[in-house]
Design a protein around this motif. Structure first.
Motif: not given
Length: 197
Positions: A41-49, A52-58, A60-66
């Motif tokens: 849940f924390s991982m998803f919450r950080m990605l949502h944050e 919503r704040a592109p100025e933080r510098g992220l 793009g991202r890709i969710l994957l499973t190994a």
């Protein structure tokens, strides 16, 4: 998920250094949902944050499973400074989440139910290249935009050798005339009258 493929060959429009973060978790004991569930849940919450704040510098991202146990995110960042800035920002959820993890470790409440990991790569220009065929923007191209492959070269070696053109240097300003001497570079000469003048 429903993005339209771009026909033919494309490449990522990235320039300069590329910052890639791999971050994830491993479920060590499936039955311990009360331990690994909050981490996920924390991982998803950080990605949502971050979304919503592109100025933080992220970028793009890709969710994957190994495997059924291991889940991770590939993240592309504007710069290492922005990545480290978010990681240590007191107002960011990452700071809060790591505070909770460290507190559990100090209290001896971390029992190996869930594993955490990350790897950071700072790849200089000339150290990465990409090609996509009949793909929607994905990975680095999803984070930085895409170009027809011809813009960077048909071969991997050409794309690795690509450098963003240097901006034209600004011309030097012209020196202003010297008002005392009557002109730039001229020296004022005083002639004294000799005897007999």
């Amino acid at each position: 998920m429903f993005a339209k493929p771009q026909p033919g060959y494309t490449t990522a429009a990235a320039t300069g250094d590329t910052v890639v973060l791999l971050i994830g978790m491993r479920i060590n004991r499936f039955w311990a949902v009360h331990h690994w569930g909050p981490v996920m849940f924390s991982m998803f919450r950080m990605l949502h944050e971050l979304r919503r704040a592109p100025e933080r510098g992220l970028l793009g991202r890709i969710l994957l499973t190994a495997s059924p146990r291991t889940y991770y995110v590939v993240q592309y960042w504007e710069s290492k400074e922005k990545l480290y800035g978010y990681a240590s920002a007191p107002d960011g959820f990452h700071h809060t989440a790591w505070g909770i993890v460290n507190r559990k470790l100090r209290q001896g409440k971390a029992r190996g139910h869930v594993g955490l990991w990350h790897e950071t790569y700072i790849v200089p220009q000339g150290g990465y290249e990409s090609i996509y065929f009949d793909m929607p923007p994905f990975g680095l191209a999803g984070a930085t935009g895409s170009l027809p492959v011809e813009a960077r070269g048909r071969r991997a070696s050409q794309r690795l050798a690509y450098r963003e053109p240097e901006p034209e240097p600004e011309p030097e300003p012209e020196p202003e005339p010297d008002s005392v001497s009557g002109g730039a570079g001229e020296s004022a000469v005083r002639v004294e009258a000799g005897p007999g003048a």
